[in-house]
Write a protein that holds these residues in place. Structure first.
Motif, PDB file in Angstrom:
ATOM      1  N   GLU A  88       0.827  -1.207   0.000  1.00  0.00           N
ATOM      2  CA  GLU A  88       0.000   0.000   0.000  1.00  0.00           C
ATOM      3  C   GLU A  88       0.860   1.256   0.000  1.00  0.00           C
ATOM      4  O   GLU A  88       0.531   2.237  -0.672  1.00  0.00           O
ATOM      5  CB  GLU A  88      -0.969  -0.011   1.179  1.00  0.00           C
TER       6      GLU A  88
ATOM      7  N   ARG B  22       0.903   3.929  -3.087  1.00  0.00           N
ATOM      8  CA  ARG B  22       0.583   5.332  -2.801  1.00  0.00           C
ATOM      9  C   ARG B  22       1.563   6.285  -3.493  1.00  0.00           C
ATOM     10  O   ARG B  22       1.211   7.395  -3.862  1.00  0.00           O
ATOM     11  CB  ARG B  22       0.634   5.546  -1.284  1.00  0.00           C
TER      12      ARG B  22
ATOM     13  N   THR C 160      -0.427   1.511 -12.714  1.00  0.00           N
ATOM     14  CA  THR C 160      -1.346   1.096 -11.664  1.00  0.00           C
ATOM     15  C   THR C 160      -0.791  -0.191 -11.080  1.00  0.00           C
ATOM     16  O   THR C 160      -0.510  -1.139 -11.817  1.00  0.00           O
ATOM     17  CB  THR C 160      -2.762   0.849 -12.234  1.00  0.00           C
TER      18      THR C 160
ATOM     19  N   GLN D 253     -11.698   1.427  -8.699  1.00  0.00           N
ATOM     20  CA  GLN D 253     -11.763   1.468  -7.233  1.00  0.00           C
ATOM     21  C   GLN D 253     -10.934   0.318  -6.666  1.00  0.00           C
ATOM     22  O   GLN D 253     -11.161  -0.835  -7.014  1.00  0.00           O
ATOM     23  CB  GLN D 253     -13.209   1.340  -6.743  1.00  0.00           C
ATOM     24  N   GLY D 254      -9.985   0.621  -5.823  1.00  0.00           N
ATOM     25  CA  GLY D 254      -9.178  -0.416  -5.193  1.00  0.00           C
ATOM     26  C   GLY D 254     -10.024  -1.247  -4.241  1.00  0.00           C
ATOM     27  O   GLY D 254     -10.835  -0.718  -3.490  1.00  0.00           O
TER      28      GLY D 254
ATOM     29  N   ARG E 277      -7.403  -3.554  -8.512  1.00  0.00           N
ATOM     30  CA  ARG E 277      -8.134  -2.423  -9.076  1.00  0.00           C
ATOM     31  C   ARG E 277      -8.868  -2.926 -10.321  1.00  0.00           C
ATOM     32  O   ARG E 277      -8.347  -2.831 -11.427  1.00  0.00           O
ATOM     33  CB  ARG E 277      -7.198  -1.288  -9.463  1.00  0.00           C
TER      34      ARG E 277
ATOM     35  N   GLU F 221      -8.663   4.254  -0.231  1.00  0.00           N
ATOM     36  CA  GLU F 221      -8.109   3.766  -1.498  1.00  0.00           C
ATOM     37  C   GLU F 221      -8.387   2.286  -1.721  1.00  0.00           C
ATOM     38  O   GLU F 221      -8.587   1.847  -2.846  1.00  0.00           O
ATOM     39  CB  GLU F 221      -6.602   4.030  -1.522  1.00  0.00           C
ATOM     40  N   TRP F 222      -8.415   1.491  -0.654  1.00  0.00           N
ATOM     41  CA  TRP F 222      -8.620   0.045  -0.751  1.00  0.00           C
ATOM     42  C   TRP F 222      -9.864  -0.319   0.053  1.00  0.00           C
ATOM     43  O   TRP F 222      -9.802  -0.512   1.262  1.00  0.00           O
ATOM     44  CB  TRP F 222      -7.386  -0.712  -0.258  1.00  0.00           C
TER      45      TRP F 222
END
Length: 192
Positions: A17, A21, A28, A70-71, A83, A99-100
């Protein structure tokens, strides 16, 4: 050397993660089955196919949103990070999720294949299996190599029990809880 698996990952989820970030916008990153994956930037046909599906979903189910990229926390014990090209859920479902997001409440995920060497393993196998393990009811694969829509549904014990393939041009019934009928004739315009 032991190959990377969910039991023997390349790194921790927290390290992944942090890496994701700080990744540049041109790539991606995903963490599938304990292995770092680089997802290619979509080409024009890929984006056009996604937009076609987005319009179909909005027309038939306006109470749902199809969120691009969308994660999601996927895989066994939510130790993976994916994703999908799209995640279908109630309007506002991902608000505050970060984010996840947790996949609970996601009705369908969508993958549109890319033209790269990793698409077979990543889009057709690993992400499908991760979505099944996360008990996402429907996994829709728009397979540009086969000119087909493959509908995986009914997740049981980490696998989808039902798989039906439809050629471009067919009428495709997405099972409940999605309940959308897709007219796919337009996809022939993007066939290889």
């Amino acid at each position: 050397m032991t190959p990377s698996t969910a039991e023997h990952p390349q790194m921790s989820v927290e390290d992944f993660e942090e890496l994701a970030r700080h990744a540049p916008e041109t790539v991606t990153l995903e963490f599938i089955n304990g292995k770092l994956e680089v997802k290619p930037v979509p080409d024009g046909d890929h984006v056009t196919i996604f937009m076609w599906l987005l319009r179909q979903c909005m027309r038939h189910r306006p109470e749902l949103d199809l969120h691009p990229e969308q994660g999601l926390k996927v895989g066994a014990y939510r130790k993976g990070r994916a994703r999908p090209d799209g995640s279908l859920g109630p309007v506002g479902h991902f608000a505050g999720g970060g984010e996840w997001a947790d996949p609970v409440g996601v009705l369908m995920v969508v993958e549109v294949t890319s033209h790269d060497s990793g698409t077979d393993r990543r889009d057709r196998i690993e992400k499908r299996d991760g979505h099944a393990q996360a008990e996402i009811p429907v996994h829709l694969l728009i397979d540009r190599d086969a000119n087909a829509l493959v509908v995986h549904s009914d997740p049981q014990e980490g696998r989808y029990a039902q798989t039906v393939s439809h050629p471009y041009g067919a009428t495709v019934e997405l099972p409940d809880p999605v309940g959308i009928t897709l007219e796919t004739e337009r996809l022939k315009n993007y066939a290889l």
